[in-house]
Design an enzyme around this catalytic site. Structure first.
Site, PDB file in Angstrom:
ATOM      1  N   HIS A 210       5.329 -38.489 -55.109  1.00  0.00           N
ATOM      2  CA  HIS A 210       4.620 -39.499 -56.030  1.00  0.00           C
ATOM      3  C   HIS A 210       3.861 -38.535 -57.008  1.00  0.00           C
ATOM      4  O   HIS A 210       3.511 -37.428 -56.771  1.00  0.00           O
ATOM      5  CB  HIS A 210       3.474 -40.344 -55.457  1.00  0.00           C
ATOM      6  CG  HIS A 210       3.894 -41.388 -54.543  1.00  0.00           C
ATOM      7  ND1 HIS A 210       3.042 -42.162 -54.084  1.00  0.00           N
ATOM      8  CD2 HIS A 210       5.201 -41.763 -54.343  1.00  0.00           C
ATOM      9  CE1 HIS A 210       3.865 -43.188 -53.436  1.00  0.00           C
ATOM     10  NE2 HIS A 210       5.263 -43.024 -53.915  1.00  0.00           N
TER      11      HIS A 210
ATOM     12  N   CYS B 183      -1.343 -41.106 -51.396  1.00  0.00           N
ATOM     13  CA  CYS B 183      -2.105 -40.569 -52.311  1.00  0.00           C
ATOM     14  C   CYS B 183      -3.516 -40.316 -52.209  1.00  0.00           C
ATOM     15  O   CYS B 183      -4.236 -39.285 -52.540  1.00  0.00           O
ATOM     16  CB  CYS B 183      -1.462 -40.829 -53.661  1.00  0.00           C
ATOM     17  SG  CYS B 183       0.112 -40.646 -53.785  1.00  0.00           S
TER      18      CYS B 183
ATOM     19  N   CYS C 173      -1.612 -45.141 -54.218  1.00  0.00           N
ATOM     20  CA  CYS C 173      -1.274 -45.652 -52.678  1.00  0.00           C
ATOM     21  C   CYS C 173      -2.274 -44.983 -51.724  1.00  0.00           C
ATOM     22  O   CYS C 173      -3.014 -44.162 -52.029  1.00  0.00           O
ATOM     23  CB  CYS C 173       0.155 -45.659 -52.540  1.00  0.00           C
ATOM     24  SG  CYS C 173       0.604 -43.767 -52.223  1.00  0.00           S
TER      25      CYS C 173
ATOM     26  N   GLU D  75       0.943 -38.116 -57.909  1.00  0.00           N
ATOM     27  CA  GLU D  75      -0.528 -37.661 -57.409  1.00  0.00           C
ATOM     28  C   GLU D  75      -0.305 -36.258 -56.752  1.00  0.00           C
ATOM     29  O   GLU D  75      -0.996 -35.282 -56.595  1.00  0.00           O
ATOM     30  CB  GLU D  75      -1.307 -38.507 -56.944  1.00  0.00           C
ATOM     31  CG  GLU D  75      -1.646 -39.615 -57.747  1.00  0.00           C
ATOM     32  CD  GLU D  75      -0.695 -41.027 -57.460  1.00  0.00           C
ATOM     33  OE1 GLU D  75       0.507 -40.790 -57.734  1.00  0.00           O
ATOM     34  OE2 GLU D  75      -1.266 -42.106 -57.228  1.00  0.00           O
TER      35      GLU D  75
END
Ligand SMILES: [Zn+2]
Length: 146
Positions: free
Chosen positions: A50, A83, A80, A52
């Site tokens: 992801h 993260c 999410c 992040e």
């Protein structure tokens, strides 16, 4: 110089162009951007890639530390739970995000990670920045894939 949120949006658009879910993140310290990344789960064949996570790894690598205590993270979508946990572990100071994610978010929705008793560091959280623009980008992406 590009502001961190604009850098995150640029990374989100690059992700879109690469057929990745269009989310981008940037990390800033003392007013300058030290890391930028877009989602790369397809390209890396890595479900944890992801924006992040990648931005946190890049920032830690750039600064040579596993703590980003004086850093702020900007992301185009509510993080999410995974993260959010990484943001907490990295001791990020402030989290700025754009669109809310009622389906997959872990900050204002779902796990609400930063509110858990087991969360030992919570950043200051500011949501809704350029929210419409981020939501529009995601909508366009998922519409095009249908
Ligand atoms: Zn995530």
């Amino acid at each position: 110089m590009t502001d961190p949120l604009s850098a995150a949006f640029d990374a989100a658009r690059d992700a879109f162009a690469a057929d990745e879910v269009p989310v981008g993140a940037a990390i800033a310290r003392d007013g300058s951007v030290i890391a930028v990344a877009g989602n790369r789960t397809l390209r890396d064949k890595d479900p944890t890639a992801h924006a992040e996570m990648l931005a946190i790894r890049a920032a830690c690598s750039a600064l040579g530390t596993e703590r980003l205590a004086d850093c702020d993270l900007y992301v185009t979508l509510e993080p999410c739970a995974m993260c959010a946990a990484a943001i907490s572990f990295a001791r990020i100071r402030r989290l700025y995000f754009s669109a809310e994610d009622p389906k997959g978010g872990g900050v204002e929705h779902g796990a609400r990670f930063f509110s858990l008793k087991t969360c030992h560091h919570a950043p200051e959280v500011y949501g809704g920045l350029r929210e419409r623009e981020a939501a529009e980008l995601l909508r366009a992406f998922f519409q095009a894939r249908r």
